[in-house]
Design an enzyme around this catalytic site. Structure first.
Site, PDB file in Angstrom:
ATOM      1  N   SER A 117      -1.404  -4.134  16.172  1.00  0.00           N
ATOM      2  CA  SER A 117      -2.720  -4.378  16.383  1.00  0.00           C
ATOM      3  C   SER A 117      -3.451  -3.297  18.176  1.00  0.00           C
ATOM      4  O   SER A 117      -1.811  -3.567  19.198  1.00  0.00           O
ATOM      5  CB  SER A 117      -3.322  -5.829  17.408  1.00  0.00           C
ATOM      6  OG  SER A 117      -4.886  -5.617  17.475  1.00  0.00           O
ATOM      7  N   TYR A 148      -1.850 -13.981  19.268  1.00  0.00           N
ATOM      8  CA  TYR A 148      -1.666 -12.858  18.586  1.00  0.00           C
ATOM      9  C   TYR A 148      -1.102 -11.844  19.606  1.00  0.00           C
ATOM     10  O   TYR A 148      -0.062 -11.461  18.930  1.00  0.00           O
ATOM     11  CB  TYR A 148      -2.569 -13.306  18.545  1.00  0.00           C
ATOM     12  CG  TYR A 148      -3.851 -11.784  17.324  1.00  0.00           C
ATOM     13  CD1 TYR A 148      -3.003 -11.562  15.839  1.00  0.00           C
ATOM     14  CD2 TYR A 148      -4.410 -10.709  17.564  1.00  0.00           C
ATOM     15  CE1 TYR A 148      -3.832 -10.464  15.326  1.00  0.00           C
ATOM     16  CE2 TYR A 148      -4.546  -9.011  17.288  1.00  0.00           C
ATOM     17  CZ  TYR A 148      -4.365  -9.557  15.594  1.00  0.00           C
ATOM     18  OH  TYR A 148      -4.633  -8.380  14.943  1.00  0.00           O
TER      19      TYR A 148
HETATM   20  N1  LIG Z   1      -8.413  -6.276  11.253  1.00  0.00           N
HETATM   21  C1  LIG Z   1      -8.590  -6.297  11.865  1.00  0.00           C
HETATM   22  O1  LIG Z   1      -9.596  -6.081  12.853  1.00  0.00           O
HETATM   23  C2  LIG Z   1      -7.427  -6.004  12.616  1.00  0.00           C
HETATM   24  C3  LIG Z   1      -7.403  -5.116  13.954  1.00  0.00           C
HETATM   25  C4  LIG Z   1      -5.714  -4.433  14.171  1.00  0.00           C
HETATM   26  C5  LIG Z   1      -4.806  -4.947  13.397  1.00  0.00           C
HETATM   27  N2  LIG Z   1      -4.841  -6.135  12.797  1.00  0.00           N
HETATM   28  C6  LIG Z   1      -3.614  -6.371  11.628  1.00  0.00           C
HETATM   29  O2  LIG Z   1      -3.750  -5.948  10.102  1.00  0.00           O
HETATM   30  C7  LIG Z   1      -2.367  -6.406   9.657  1.00  0.00           C
HETATM   31  C8  LIG Z   1      -3.468  -6.921   8.501  1.00  0.00           C
HETATM   32  O3  LIG Z   1      -4.259  -7.458   8.460  1.00  0.00           O
HETATM   33  P1  LIG Z   1      -6.329  -7.296   7.592  1.00  0.00           P
HETATM   34  O4  LIG Z   1      -7.342  -7.668   8.454  1.00  0.00           O
HETATM   35  O5  LIG Z   1      -5.921  -6.762   6.516  1.00  0.00           O
HETATM   36  O6  LIG Z   1      -6.300  -8.843   7.570  1.00  0.00           O
HETATM   37  P2  LIG Z   1      -6.354  -8.765   5.631  1.00  0.00           P
HETATM   38  O7  LIG Z   1      -6.279 -10.584   5.865  1.00  0.00           O
HETATM   39  O8  LIG Z   1      -7.535  -8.607   4.733  1.00  0.00           O
HETATM   40  O9  LIG Z   1      -5.107  -8.569   4.853  1.00  0.00           O
HETATM   41  C9  LIG Z   1      -3.835  -9.880   5.530  1.00  0.00           C
HETATM   42  C10 LIG Z   1      -3.421 -10.008   4.318  1.00  0.00           C
HETATM   43  O10 LIG Z   1      -1.401 -10.806   4.965  1.00  0.00           O
HETATM   44  C11 LIG Z   1      -1.694 -11.871   3.823  1.00  0.00           C
HETATM   45  N3  LIG Z   1      -0.568 -13.059   4.856  1.00  0.00           N
HETATM   46  C12 LIG Z   1      -0.565 -13.790   5.476  1.00  0.00           C
HETATM   47  N4  LIG Z   1       0.245 -14.450   6.023  1.00  0.00           N
HETATM   48  C13 LIG Z   1       1.158 -13.653   5.020  1.00  0.00           C
HETATM   49  C14 LIG Z   1       2.320 -13.892   4.821  1.00  0.00           C
HETATM   50  N5  LIG Z   1       3.530 -14.902   5.349  1.00  0.00           N
HETATM   51  N6  LIG Z   1       3.542 -13.090   3.809  1.00  0.00           N
HETATM   52  C15 LIG Z   1       2.733 -12.198   2.881  1.00  0.00           C
HETATM   53  N7  LIG Z   1       1.796 -11.709   2.480  1.00  0.00           N
HETATM   54  C16 LIG Z   1       1.101 -12.477   4.248  1.00  0.00           C
HETATM   55  C17 LIG Z   1      -2.940 -12.477   3.423  1.00  0.00           C
HETATM   56  O11 LIG Z   1      -2.494 -13.133   2.220  1.00  0.00           O
HETATM   57  C18 LIG Z   1      -4.008 -11.134   3.210  1.00  0.00           C
HETATM   58  O12 LIG Z   1      -3.731 -10.723   2.031  1.00  0.00           O
HETATM   59  C19 LIG Z   1      -2.460  -7.517  10.136  1.00  0.00           C
HETATM   60  O13 LIG Z   1      -1.805  -8.277  10.885  1.00  0.00           O
HETATM   61  C20 LIG Z   1      -3.751  -8.036  11.475  1.00  0.00           C
HETATM   62  O14 LIG Z   1      -2.743  -8.695  12.321  1.00  0.00           O
HETATM   63  C21 LIG Z   1      -6.311  -6.703  11.827  1.00  0.00           C
END
Ligand SMILES: NC(=O)c1ccc[n+]([C@@H]2O[C@H](COP(=O)([O-])OP(=O)(O)OC[C@H]3O[C@@H](n4cnc5c(N)ncnc54)[C@H](O)[C@@H]3O)[C@@H](O)[C@H]2O)c1
Length: 270
Positions: A143, A156
């Protein structure tokens, strides 16, 4: 690594958000997919919509926090396709907003288990396959919180910094084995995904009282949200260019630059 239509990609957290965006973008390039997630129902829905759009998809329920579960994911990938070219260690949850001294031990354990060990388990399960093939690439999702501080989200932010350092080091280690191996870390700004809702469903945060003020503040400060597909395209462009970092998002460069300048200024002062 060039992305071509004879390849196979594995995506953890593939049921939603950035993982789903990566699946769509890779399917658009003809890559066969293994999507994996801890939420079985969401995973099934994702498989149905990707298949309807013409993708070849295998769905495997796995918990990235569990090494045996991720090893089983690698076994299922090899059984399905006999190879793997790109592993997207992307699954994640967000931590509740609070200052560090109010963060609970269980939150730290969950964040480290999913975000740091989740990536380690992915590397341990798939790196031997890459090394045997002599080609392969890891795309690890961190992130912008891994490039600069994000107040009130230390569990985080800490894990995201860890994924940045882990990936930079992993890339060097892989390149010493074979030049066609590598790793890229994805550090986006704010992305339009149901990360909050999914994190609540998985017990990582509590949204019963609504979206906490600290999260609303962050959303307002970082401005326009990126779409998951935009983020995916930026990540794949970095993989294809052999870049170690992909950091899409208007504000990310300035925040990273401010941190690096402050760091270098402190070092220069001795
Ligand atoms: N949304 C944002 O603004 C943002 C910004 C920067 C980074 N991220 C990072 O991107 C990644 C994806 O997040 P997203 O925003 O697409 O959210 P999201 O919730 O849409 O997708 C994350 C997925 O990971 C799955 N998950 C969670 N724990 C798990 C586990 N123990 N084993 C397997 N699957 C698991 C969830 O069920 C979900 O489907 C994350 O690591 C998040 O920290 C998100």
């Amino acid at each position: 690594m060039r992305i071509t239509n004879d390849q196979v990609a594995v995506i953890t957290g593939g049921a939603s958000g950035i993982g789903y965006g990566l699946a769509e973008a890779l399917a658009g390039r003809g890559v066969r997919l293994v999507i994996s997630d801890i939420r079985e129902e969401g995973l099934e829905k994702a498989k149905v919509s990707l298949t309807a759009a013409g993708a070849e998809v295998t769905a495997v329920v796995a918990d990235v926090g569990d090494a045996a579960s991720v090893r089983a994911l690698a076994d299922r990938t090899v059984a399905a396709y006999g190879r793997v070219d790109l592993v997207c260690n992307n699954a994640g949850v967000v931590s509740p907003p609070a200052p560090l001294w109010e963060q609970e031990a269980r939150v730290w354990e969950l964040m480290i288990g999913v975000k740091v060990l989740g990536v380690v388990h992915g590397v341990n399960a798939f790196a031997p396959l890459f090394i045997e093939q002599g080609t392969g690439h890891f795309l690890n999702t961190a992130s912008s919180g891994g490039l600069a501080p994000l107040p009130y989200l230390t569990p985080y932010t800490t894990t995201m910094h860890a994924v940045v350092g882990l990936t930079e080091t992993l890339d060097l280690e892989l390149k010493r084995v074979a030049p066609a191996l590598g790793a890229t870390v994805l550090c986006p700004g704010l992305v339009d995904t149901p990360l909050g809702q999914n994190s609540a469903a998985l017990g990582a945060i509590d949204l019963r009282a609504g979206v906490p003020a600290a999260m609303q503040d962050a959303a307002a400060r970082f401005g326009e949200k990126l779409s998951p597909r935009e983020v995916a395209e930026s990540a794949l462009a970095a993989v294809e260019a052999g870049r170690v970092h992909a950091a899409p998002g208007g504000d990310v460069a300035e925040r990273a630059q401010a941190r690096v300048e402050a760091l270098l200024a402190d070092i220069a002062r001795g």
